[in-house]
Design a protein around this motif. Sequence first.
Motif, PDB file in Angstrom:
ATOM      1  N   MET B 224       0.815  -1.209   0.000  1.00  0.00           N
ATOM      2  CA  MET B 224       0.000   0.000   0.000  1.00  0.00           C
ATOM      3  C   MET B 224       0.851   1.262   0.000  1.00  0.00           C
ATOM      4  O   MET B 224       0.491   2.272  -0.605  1.00  0.00           O
ATOM      5  N   MET B 228       0.142   4.087  -2.714  1.00  0.00           N
ATOM      6  CA  MET B 228      -0.270   5.444  -2.349  1.00  0.00           C
ATOM      7  C   MET B 228       0.746   6.479  -2.850  1.00  0.00           C
ATOM      8  O   MET B 228       0.384   7.585  -3.232  1.00  0.00           O
ATOM      9  N   PRO B 248      -5.581   8.566  -4.213  1.00  0.00           N
ATOM     10  CA  PRO B 248      -5.150   7.745  -3.071  1.00  0.00           C
ATOM     11  C   PRO B 248      -5.775   8.211  -1.750  1.00  0.00           C
ATOM     12  O   PRO B 248      -6.203   7.381  -0.951  1.00  0.00           O
ATOM     13  N   ASP B 249      -5.853   9.518  -1.559  1.00  0.00           N
ATOM     14  CA  ASP B 249      -6.406  10.042  -0.291  1.00  0.00           C
ATOM     15  C   ASP B 249      -7.868   9.673  -0.111  1.00  0.00           C
ATOM     16  O   ASP B 249      -8.290   9.232   0.955  1.00  0.00           O
ATOM     17  N   GLU B 250      -8.615   9.836  -1.198  1.00  0.00           N
ATOM     18  CA  GLU B 250     -10.041   9.509  -1.117  1.00  0.00           C
ATOM     19  C   GLU B 250     -10.235   8.040  -0.797  1.00  0.00           C
ATOM     20  O   GLU B 250     -11.047   7.678   0.046  1.00  0.00           O
ATOM     21  N   VAL B 251      -9.443   7.205  -1.481  1.00  0.00           N
ATOM     22  CA  VAL B 251      -9.613   5.770  -1.323  1.00  0.00           C
ATOM     23  C   VAL B 251      -9.224   5.321   0.083  1.00  0.00           C
ATOM     24  O   VAL B 251      -9.881   4.489   0.695  1.00  0.00           O
ATOM     25  N   LYS B 252      -8.166   5.970   0.612  1.00  0.00           N
ATOM     26  CA  LYS B 252      -7.659   5.575   1.926  1.00  0.00           C
ATOM     27  C   LYS B 252      -8.728   5.742   3.005  1.00  0.00           C
ATOM     28  O   LYS B 252      -8.797   4.962   3.947  1.00  0.00           O
ATOM     29  N   SER B 253      -9.553   6.769   2.848  1.00  0.00           N
ATOM     30  CA  SER B 253     -10.538   7.038   3.898  1.00  0.00           C
ATOM     31  C   SER B 253     -11.916   6.482   3.549  1.00  0.00           C
ATOM     32  O   SER B 253     -12.873   6.724   4.263  1.00  0.00           O
ATOM     33  N   ASP B 254     -11.979   5.732   2.442  1.00  0.00           N
ATOM     34  CA  ASP B 254     -13.275   5.206   2.022  1.00  0.00           C
ATOM     35  C   ASP B 254     -13.711   4.065   2.942  1.00  0.00           C
ATOM     36  O   ASP B 254     -12.945   3.129   3.198  1.00  0.00           O
ATOM     37  N   ILE B 258     -11.920   0.209   3.615  1.00  0.00           N
ATOM     38  CA  ILE B 258     -11.434  -0.207   4.935  1.00  0.00           C
ATOM     39  C   ILE B 258     -12.112  -1.508   5.347  1.00  0.00           C
ATOM     40  O   ILE B 258     -11.470  -2.444   5.829  1.00  0.00           O
ATOM     41  N   TYR B 261     -10.648  -4.491   3.405  1.00  0.00           N
ATOM     42  CA  TYR B 261      -9.314  -4.909   3.828  1.00  0.00           C
ATOM     43  C   TYR B 261      -9.281  -5.422   5.259  1.00  0.00           C
ATOM     44  O   TYR B 261      -8.544  -6.336   5.584  1.00  0.00           O
TER      45      TYR B 261
END
Lengths: 358, 266
Positions: B224, B228, B248-254, B258, B261
């Motif tokens: 990851m 990212m 990447p930022d949007e996906v990380k906090s989606d 989460i 994963y």
Amino acid sequence: MLYREAGQYKTSYQADQAVFPLLQDRVGLLVILFVAYVVIPLTGNDFLINAVMTPFLIFSLAAIGLNLLTGYTGLLSLGSGAFMGVGAYACYKLTTYFPDVNIIIWIVASGFVAALVGAIFGLPSLRIKGFYLAIATLAAQFFLEWSFTRVAWLYNHNVSGAIEVPQRTLFGVPITGPNATAETRYLIVLTIVVGMTWVASNIVHGRIGRMWMAVRDMDIAAELMGIRLLPTKLLAFAVSSFYCGVAGAMMVFLWYGGAESTVFSINQSFTILFMIIIGGLGSLLGAYLGAALIFVLPIVLRFVPPKLGIPVHAATVEHITFMIVGALIIFFLIVEPHGLARLWQIGKQKLRVWPFPY
Amino acid sequence: MRAPAAGDQAAREILLSMENVSLSFGGVNAISDVSFDIRKGEICAIIGPNGAGKTSMLNVINGFYTPRQGRITFKGVARAKMRPYEAAERGIARTFQNVALFRGMSALDNIMAGRTLKMKRGLLWQMLRYGPAMAEEVEHRRVAEEIIDFLHIKDIRKVQVGRLPYGLQKRVELGRALAMEPELLLLDEPMAGMNLEEKEDMSRFVLDVNQHFGTTIALIEHDMGVVMDLSDRVVVLDHGVKIADGTPDEVKSDRNVIDAYLGVAH
């Protein structure tokens, strides 16, 4: 010490892409050619030229043909004997229809007939691989061998069922038929084999050779790089059969002087396959080494002991030859499964650093 | 982090567009109804847990699998069925998860094999290996040498690739794909099984390829951190369904990502 690249700087990509980048290799090649073209015809007796060198060269050419297909493209074939037969019968038909055209032209032209037949029998190779493809080519072997026996047109309705080589001349010198001398036939075979080896080496070192090896090593990746599998495989079948066909035509016209269909049986296919396995798959040199081991070694074993004054019965020699050759094949396969050509390469590598181990 | 402004991204031309693509093997849906775009010049990462359909997605893109339904538009041309060599001809190259090099050939020959489509001289010239055929060979050798230079593999160019260590094999494979001068480069886990240093090298190569040659890159990766840092945009798949798509930022906090994963509390 003697054999190394030190001091031989390549200043262009052309020089670096050469088939023999090393000076020593080029000198060695010239020496071999000199021996083959000058020393052997001048000093060799009829036996050496007619019973050893000529067939050795013909078998080498057939082995190169099969090696292009099996060693370079990775397609196992058991039909090489039949494709040699196609060349021989095509040459016979062509020269009886058009007796005025030079026989050498027909020998080479018969390769094209073999190439066409080979390409047709190569069609299944898109779908099947490995041992299964070998069985599919076995169909070619049996079908063609059957044709050579049953289709009387192929041998001009001869009562004996065999093809007999008529006399043909080049500049007034007989080169086929009973009146041709062993030296003339040897020199023609040598020239054709040298020329075709040169062409084969050019092909495998260029784009087409890389395409073949790509298909052999990883066909999926090859296709994803834009290599169309079917045309590439068919080209390999065609070129391979061309070589086998020319070898077959030479075998009948410049060596045997006549042949029946049994000459091109499955045994012939196996012999050639053994030659490339022992000589080295994917190596042109290997084809020569394999032909030498399988064809020449038994002759040497048969004729050297009597020459040395060791009295052995002919039948005993025959049996011992089988045993020794068999043992040697097993020995070489255990010592070096990649064939004699790899042994030669390892030897060269050792020679490079000699007298030091590294 | 190299996240271009959102407006800039939307303005970029769409290179490849997948619309409602589904793929199934027998009764198993490998990909169901996935749509996303890859824009020209971007690095797009496709991520997801094991078995999410990432590699299948790449196989669909370069024509190795034919989707059951859906539309794939590449360079403005939609196609229903495409053979892998056609994908290659149109400018899609890829590397494989398990290195798929031509093991019996040298590194140089592997890269030269990547030039196959660019070489035109036919059998007759090849037989002579002289004149135009040799000139062509030398011309492409020069390009191959540039790639060898670029990837720092000069010392192994004549080594049979089967004998190279894994990290170098991956590098040669990237070189072989680059030799095709692709417009879209698909990388299937380019950093799998590498140590930190090798990963950093490989990331640098991926970025350089993107910036120097302007190649659009779609990559699958499990690390990851790498994803990212490298990518402009991330598409997340789970069980063959697209669950997120964005920077990447949007996906990380989606939330969905989460959950996929880390699992969901029931």
